[in-house]
Motif scaffolding. Sequence first.
Motif, mmCIF file in Angstrom:
data_model
loop_
_atom_site.group_PDB
_atom_site.id
_atom_site.type_symbol
_atom_site.label_atom_id
_atom_site.label_comp_id
_atom_site.label_asym_id
_atom_site.label_seq_id
_atom_site.Cartn_x
_atom_site.Cartn_y
_atom_site.Cartn_z
ATOM 1 N N ASN A 184 -45.629 -23.064 13.538
ATOM 2 C CA ASN A 184 -46.211 -22.526 14.266
ATOM 3 C C ASN A 184 -46.034 -20.595 14.140
ATOM 4 N N ASP A 185 -46.575 -20.537 13.856
ATOM 5 C CA ASP A 185 -46.577 -18.804 13.621
ATOM 6 C C ASP A 185 -46.509 -18.530 14.652
ATOM 7 N N SER A 186 -47.166 -18.223 15.589
ATOM 8 C CA SER A 186 -46.828 -18.192 17.031
ATOM 9 C C SER A 186 -45.014 -17.729 17.242
ATOM 10 N N LEU A 187 -44.295 -19.449 17.128
ATOM 11 C CA LEU A 187 -42.961 -18.720 17.413
ATOM 12 C C LEU A 187 -42.589 -18.004 16.466
ATOM 13 N N ARG A 188 -42.868 -18.417 15.099
ATOM 14 C CA ARG A 188 -41.982 -17.572 13.839
ATOM 15 C C ARG A 188 -42.097 -16.090 14.108
ATOM 16 N N THR A 189 -43.683 -16.041 14.473
ATOM 17 C CA THR A 189 -44.228 -14.060 15.047
ATOM 18 C C THR A 189 -42.898 -14.121 15.976
ATOM 19 N N ARG A 190 -42.837 -14.969 17.603
ATOM 20 C CA ARG A 190 -42.177 -14.825 18.373
ATOM 21 C C ARG A 190 -40.449 -14.646 18.082
ATOM 22 N N LEU A 191 -40.079 -15.007 17.013
ATOM 23 C CA LEU A 191 -38.922 -14.686 16.417
ATOM 24 C C LEU A 191 -38.445 -13.898 17.012
ATOM 25 N N ASP A 230 -40.685 -11.130 16.677
ATOM 26 C CA ASP A 230 -40.229 -9.848 17.428
ATOM 27 C C ASP A 230 -39.243 -9.585 19.051
ATOM 28 N N VAL A 231 -38.537 -10.936 18.786
ATOM 29 C CA VAL A 231 -37.637 -10.787 20.188
ATOM 30 C C VAL A 231 -36.451 -10.012 19.237
ATOM 31 N N GLY A 232 -36.360 -10.253 17.747
ATOM 32 C CA GLY A 232 -35.352 -9.556 16.984
ATOM 33 C C GLY A 232 -35.510 -7.970 16.694
ATOM 34 N N VAL A 233 -36.671 -8.147 16.789
ATOM 35 C CA VAL A 233 -37.021 -5.970 16.352
ATOM 36 C C VAL A 233 -36.846 -5.876 18.187
ATOM 37 N N ASP A 234 -36.743 -6.538 18.739
ATOM 38 C CA ASP A 234 -36.710 -5.489 20.082
ATOM 39 C C ASP A 234 -35.130 -5.955 20.340
ATOM 40 N N LEU A 235 -34.221 -6.624 19.609
ATOM 41 C CA LEU A 235 -32.775 -6.500 20.539
ATOM 42 C C LEU A 235 -31.718 -5.788 18.898
ATOM 43 N N VAL A 236 -32.729 -5.458 17.706
ATOM 44 C CA VAL A 236 -31.799 -4.636 17.413
ATOM 45 C C VAL A 236 -32.227 -3.309 17.024
ATOM 46 N N THR A 237 -33.268 -3.310 18.251
ATOM 47 C CA THR A 237 -33.884 -1.818 18.851
ATOM 48 C C THR A 237 -32.621 -1.598 19.841
ATOM 49 N N LEU A 247 -27.876 -9.486 16.806
ATOM 50 C CA LEU A 247 -28.713 -10.483 16.159
ATOM 51 C C LEU A 247 -27.939 -11.351 15.151
ATOM 52 N N THR A 248 -28.131 -12.268 16.669
ATOM 53 C CA THR A 248 -27.055 -13.386 16.837
ATOM 54 C C THR A 248 -28.401 -14.699 16.331
ATOM 55 N N LEU A 249 -28.322 -15.586 15.164
ATOM 56 C CA LEU A 249 -29.336 -17.238 15.436
ATOM 57 C C LEU A 249 -29.542 -17.077 17.149
ATOM 58 N N ARG A 250 -28.748 -17.966 17.460
ATOM 59 C CA ARG A 250 -27.603 -17.699 18.745
ATOM 60 C C ARG A 250 -28.764 -17.060 19.937
ATOM 61 N N GLU A 251 -28.618 -16.058 20.237
ATOM 62 C CA GLU A 251 -29.128 -14.795 20.918
ATOM 63 C C GLU A 251 -30.791 -14.551 20.290
ATOM 64 N N ALA A 258 -37.132 -10.827 7.618
ATOM 65 C CA ALA A 258 -38.380 -10.881 8.073
ATOM 66 C C ALA A 258 -37.998 -9.909 9.710
ATOM 67 N N ILE A 259 -36.937 -9.865 10.293
ATOM 68 C CA ILE A 259 -36.904 -8.564 10.857
ATOM 69 C C ILE A 259 -37.024 -6.922 10.878
ATOM 70 N N ALA A 260 -36.398 -6.934 8.805
ATOM 71 C CA ALA A 260 -36.173 -5.711 8.585
ATOM 72 C C ALA A 260 -37.684 -5.820 7.916
ATOM 73 N N ARG A 261 -38.407 -6.147 7.073
ATOM 74 C CA ARG A 261 -39.213 -6.606 7.134
ATOM 75 C C ARG A 261 -40.374 -5.211 7.995
ATOM 76 N N ARG A 262 -40.334 -5.540 8.953
ATOM 77 C CA ARG A 262 -40.792 -4.885 9.767
ATOM 78 C C ARG A 262 -40.669 -3.259 10.095
#
Length: 193
Positions: free
Chosen positions: A2-9, A11-18, A25-29, A54-58
């Motif tokens: 499911n690429d949309s869930l992968r992308t969402r994860l 996206d959430v990581g990018v928002d969280l680190v920002t 950036l924990t898996l649970r969060e 993957a987040i850093a590649r963004r």
Amino acid sequence: MNDSLRTRLIDVGVDLVTAEGVHALTLREIARRAGVSHGAPRRYFPTHRELLSAIARRGFTELAARGARAIEETGPGGTAGPRERITALGHVYLDFALANRGMHELMFRHDLLESGTLGLREASLPVFALLVELVGQARPDADARLVAGSLFANLYGIAQLWTWGSLQLATGADDFAPLLRTALDAHLGPEER
């Protein structure tokens, strides 16, 4: 997959680190904010480092896009000289690093860059290749890779020390532009006026 869930994860990581920095950036969060079970990210990213990469590649993708835009804006069609384009690239890098502190820290994490299987090192190369190309144009007398590497190290140091407030304290500067100009002079020679 499911690429949309992968992308969402991601996206959430990018928002969280920002918003909150690397420490958040924990898996649970990331899973909680994506609205999935805490085990769901493991289906797409078997290790925490793979998700972080993957987040850093963004971040590298965004930095490369900003750099390309800034260079184009300095002189469409290549009318700007190499030093002007390097200056624009330096401004973009420092602006990005200071506005996106968590992402910048994540992008250059040694453990992520070291892992050859995650592809993060390769994601970092386009921006550096552009810098090498421009330095080669500005300094045809020198080994462009070494000068670009030294200049990049200098810019990274400026970003880190500025983030910590050390450069402002030591230099009295309230803007990084004079430091960027001085770094360019040191690596490219004084600007012709």
